[in-house]
Scaffold this motif. Structure first.
Motif, PDB file in Angstrom:
ATOM      1  N   ARG A 141      47.393  33.980  24.360  1.00  0.00           N
ATOM      2  CA  ARG A 141      48.082  33.372  24.901  1.00  0.00           C
ATOM      3  C   ARG A 141      48.759  33.666  26.433  1.00  0.00           C
ATOM      4  NH1 ARG A 141      50.956  30.301  20.328  1.00  0.00           N
ATOM      5  NH2 ARG A 141      49.329  28.540  20.017  1.00  0.00           N
ATOM      6  N   ARG A 142      49.262  35.401  26.293  1.00  0.00           N
ATOM      7  CA  ARG A 142      49.433  36.398  27.352  1.00  0.00           C
ATOM      8  C   ARG A 142      49.569  36.692  28.409  1.00  0.00           C
ATOM      9  NH1 ARG A 142      52.150  39.427  23.366  1.00  0.00           N
ATOM     10  NH2 ARG A 142      53.591  38.727  23.879  1.00  0.00           N
ATOM     11  N   ALA A 143      47.840  36.932  27.673  1.00  0.00           N
ATOM     12  CA  ALA A 143      46.329  37.218  28.595  1.00  0.00           C
ATOM     13  C   ALA A 143      46.205  36.676  29.682  1.00  0.00           C
ATOM     14  CB  ALA A 143      45.812  37.887  27.855  1.00  0.00           C
ATOM     15  N   GLN A 144      46.625  35.226  29.360  1.00  0.00           N
ATOM     16  CA  GLN A 144      45.986  33.909  30.000  1.00  0.00           C
ATOM     17  C   GLN A 144      46.531  33.290  31.119  1.00  0.00           C
ATOM     18  OE1 GLN A 144      42.274  32.471  29.322  1.00  0.00           O
ATOM     19  NE2 GLN A 144      42.376  34.172  28.283  1.00  0.00           N
ATOM     20  N   ASP A 147      46.617  35.592  33.600  1.00  0.00           N
ATOM     21  CA  ASP A 147      45.210  35.272  34.365  1.00  0.00           C
ATOM     22  C   ASP A 147      45.252  34.656  35.606  1.00  0.00           C
ATOM     23  OD1 ASP A 147      43.423  38.041  33.378  1.00  0.00           O
ATOM     24  OD2 ASP A 147      42.170  36.063  31.508  1.00  0.00           O
ATOM     25  N   ARG A 148      46.232  33.567  35.229  1.00  0.00           N
ATOM     26  CA  ARG A 148      46.243  33.087  36.026  1.00  0.00           C
ATOM     27  C   ARG A 148      47.261  32.967  37.324  1.00  0.00           C
ATOM     28  NH1 ARG A 148      46.774  29.986  31.197  1.00  0.00           N
ATOM     29  NH2 ARG A 148      48.828  30.093  31.091  1.00  0.00           N
ATOM     30  N   VAL A 149      48.021  33.676  37.246  1.00  0.00           N
ATOM     31  CA  VAL A 149      48.997  34.697  38.156  1.00  0.00           C
ATOM     32  C   VAL A 149      48.472  36.045  38.859  1.00  0.00           C
ATOM     33  CG1 VAL A 149      50.874  33.112  37.768  1.00  0.00           C
ATOM     34  CG2 VAL A 149      50.972  34.912  36.543  1.00  0.00           C
ATOM     35  N   HIS A 165      47.181  37.260  40.137  1.00  0.00           N
ATOM     36  CA  HIS A 165      46.215  37.136  42.035  1.00  0.00           C
ATOM     37  C   HIS A 165      47.642  37.489  42.880  1.00  0.00           C
ATOM     38  CE1 HIS A 165      47.318  33.227  41.072  1.00  0.00           C
ATOM     39  NE2 HIS A 165      47.450  33.112  42.928  1.00  0.00           N
ATOM     40  N   LEU A 166      48.620  36.496  42.275  1.00  0.00           N
ATOM     41  CA  LEU A 166      50.119  37.084  43.390  1.00  0.00           C
ATOM     42  C   LEU A 166      50.573  38.064  42.984  1.00  0.00           C
ATOM     43  CD1 LEU A 166      51.524  33.447  41.680  1.00  0.00           C
ATOM     44  CD2 LEU A 166      50.103  33.237  43.678  1.00  0.00           C
ATOM     45  N   PHE A 167      50.212  39.349  41.723  1.00  0.00           N
ATOM     46  CA  PHE A 167      51.506  40.264  42.189  1.00  0.00           C
ATOM     47  C   PHE A 167      49.719  41.581  43.077  1.00  0.00           C
ATOM     48  CE2 PHE A 167      52.892  37.459  39.448  1.00  0.00           C
ATOM     49  CZ  PHE A 167      54.415  37.645  39.354  1.00  0.00           C
ATOM     50  N   ARG A 168      49.079  41.091  42.494  1.00  0.00           N
ATOM     51  CA  ARG A 168      47.621  42.046  43.058  1.00  0.00           C
ATOM     52  C   ARG A 168      47.074  42.039  44.735  1.00  0.00           C
ATOM     53  NH1 ARG A 168      44.530  42.461  37.486  1.00  0.00           N
ATOM     54  NH2 ARG A 168      46.821  43.586  36.279  1.00  0.00           N
ATOM     55  N   PRO A 169      46.669  43.434  44.973  1.00  0.00           N
ATOM     56  CA  PRO A 169      45.570  42.778  46.342  1.00  0.00           C
ATOM     57  C   PRO A 169      44.762  42.453  45.831  1.00  0.00           C
ATOM     58  CG  PRO A 169      46.439  45.523  46.014  1.00  0.00           C
ATOM     59  CD  PRO A 169      46.887  44.451  44.734  1.00  0.00           C
ATOM     60  N   ALA A 170      44.206  41.420  46.733  1.00  0.00           N
ATOM     61  CA  ALA A 170      43.164  40.798  47.028  1.00  0.00           C
ATOM     62  C   ALA A 170      41.186  41.447  46.539  1.00  0.00           C
ATOM     63  CB  ALA A 170      42.835  39.818  47.844  1.00  0.00           C
ATOM     64  N   GLU A 171      41.574  42.603  46.640  1.00  0.00           N
ATOM     65  CA  GLU A 171      40.239  43.429  46.829  1.00  0.00           C
ATOM     66  C   GLU A 171      39.970  44.461  44.989  1.00  0.00           C
ATOM     67  OE1 GLU A 171      43.492  45.800  48.997  1.00  0.00           O
ATOM     68  OE2 GLU A 171      42.285  44.120  49.374  1.00  0.00           O
ATOM     69  N   ALA A 172      41.268  43.916  44.318  1.00  0.00           N
ATOM     70  CA  ALA A 172      41.157  44.477  43.455  1.00  0.00           C
ATOM     71  C   ALA A 172      40.166  43.782  42.014  1.00  0.00           C
ATOM     72  CB  ALA A 172      42.807  44.545  42.846  1.00  0.00           C
ATOM     73  N   THR A 173      39.164  43.705  41.520  1.00  0.00           N
ATOM     74  CA  THR A 173      38.573  43.054  40.673  1.00  0.00           C
ATOM     75  C   THR A 173      38.618  43.642  39.665  1.00  0.00           C
ATOM     76  OG1 THR A 173      36.814  43.984  41.505  1.00  0.00           O
ATOM     77  CG2 THR A 173      37.559  41.833  42.380  1.00  0.00           C
ATOM     78  N   LYS A 174      37.803  42.776  38.439  1.00  0.00           N
ATOM     79  CA  LYS A 174      37.402  43.077  37.093  1.00  0.00           C
ATOM     80  C   LYS A 174      36.370  43.744  37.280  1.00  0.00           C
ATOM     81  CE  LYS A 174      40.723  40.332  34.103  1.00  0.00           C
ATOM     82  NZ  LYS A 174      40.505  39.575  33.305  1.00  0.00           N
ATOM     83  N   ASP A 175      36.039  44.440  36.080  1.00  0.00           N
ATOM     84  CA  ASP A 175      34.207  45.365  36.230  1.00  0.00           C
ATOM     85  C   ASP A 175      34.085  44.510  34.562  1.00  0.00           C
ATOM     86  OD1 ASP A 175      32.866  48.790  35.756  1.00  0.00           O
ATOM     87  OD2 ASP A 175      31.857  45.946  35.911  1.00  0.00           O
ATOM     88  N   GLY A 176      33.614  43.403  34.402  1.00  0.00           N
ATOM     89  CA  GLY A 176      33.193  42.628  33.750  1.00  0.00           C
ATOM     90  C   GLY A 176      32.305  43.686  32.937  1.00  0.00           C
ATOM     91  N   ILE A 177      31.313  43.918  33.056  1.00  0.00           N
ATOM     92  CA  ILE A 177      30.077  44.748  32.498  1.00  0.00           C
ATOM     93  C   ILE A 177      30.990  46.020  31.787  1.00  0.00           C
ATOM     94  CG2 ILE A 177      27.814  46.093  33.295  1.00  0.00           C
ATOM     95  CD1 ILE A 177      27.552  44.553  35.214  1.00  0.00           C
TER      96      ILE A 177
END
Length: 176
Positions: A74-77, A80-82, A84-96
Motif C-alpha cells: 500500500r505504501r509503495a502504491q 507511485d501516485r505522488v 512524480h511530484l518529488f522527482r525530475p521528469a527524466e527519472a524513469t524506472k527500468d522495468g526490465i
C-alpha cells in the motif's frame, strides 16, 4: 535471559527456514522474504506478551509477515501516485531490470494483487478455511471467497489446469 529472548531464540533456531519459506510465498522474492521475517520478528517481540510459547510466537510472526507485506505494498502504491511530484521528469524506472523469471508458479503468484496472494497462501499453504482467512486478514468471508476465486482463475490461466483436475474431468465425461 528474559523469557521473550529465549522464545525468540528457539523460534529463530527451530523455525527460521519455515518462516523464510512462508515469507517467500507471500512476496515472491528471497531478499524481501528475509526483510519481512525480520520486520515480523521485531513487531512480535517489541512488546511484552506474557506466556508466549514458540508455537504462539510463530503464529504471530506469520500474521505479521502478511500484514507487513500488505502495508508495504500500500505504501509503495501511494508513493507511485505522488513520486512524480518529488522527482525530475527524466527519472524513469527500468522495468526490465526489475523482473526476474523464477518459476511458473512464482511468476503466476506475482501477477496477483497482494490480498489475493495473501488469501491464496493462507488457503493453500497454511490450509486455513475461508472463515479463518477472513478473521486473519480482517475481511468479510464473501470478500475472501471473491479474492480466492479471482486468484485461482488467474492462476489457471497462467499455469493451465492441474493434472488431477484434467484426470477427474475425463473420468466424469466417461461416466456420462
Amino acid at each position: 535471559m528474559a523469557e521473550w529472548q529465549d522464545t525468540m531464540e528457539r523460534l529463530v533456531r527451530d523455525r527460521e527456514r519455515a518462516l523464510l519459506g512462508y515469507a517467500f510465498l507471500v512476496c515472491g522474492d528471497a531478499a524481501k522474504a528475509q526483510d519481512l521475517v525480520q520486520e515480523a520478528l521485531v513487531r512480535t517481540f517489541s512488546r511484552e506478551r506474557p506466556g508466549l510459547t514458540v508455537v504462539k510466537a510463530e503464529a504471530y510472526v506469520r500474521r505479521s509477515i502478511t500484514s507487513v507485506y500488505i502495508d508495504e505494498y500500500r505504501r509503495a502504491q501511494r508513493w507511485d501516485r505522488v513520486q512524480h511530484l518529488f522527482r525530475p521528469a527524466e527519472a524513469t524506472k527500468d522495468g526490465i531490470s526489475q523482473i526476474e523469471a523464477r518459476s511458473d508458479v512464482t511468476t503466476a503468484l506475482a501477477t496477483l494483487a497482494p490480498r489475493e496472494r495473501a488469501c491464496v497462501v493462507l488457503r493453500y499453504f497454511d490450509d486455513l478455511t475461508v472463515p479463518q482467512i477472513a478473521r486473519h486478514l480482517g475481511l468479510a468471508e464473501g470478500t475472501v471467497k471473491r479474492y480466492l476465486g479471482d486468484a485461482v482463475g488467474r492462476l489457471r490461466l497462467a499455469l493451465g489446469e492441474l493434472e488431477d483436475e484434467v484426470l477427474n474431468e475425463g473420468a466424469h465425461h466417461e461416466d456420462v
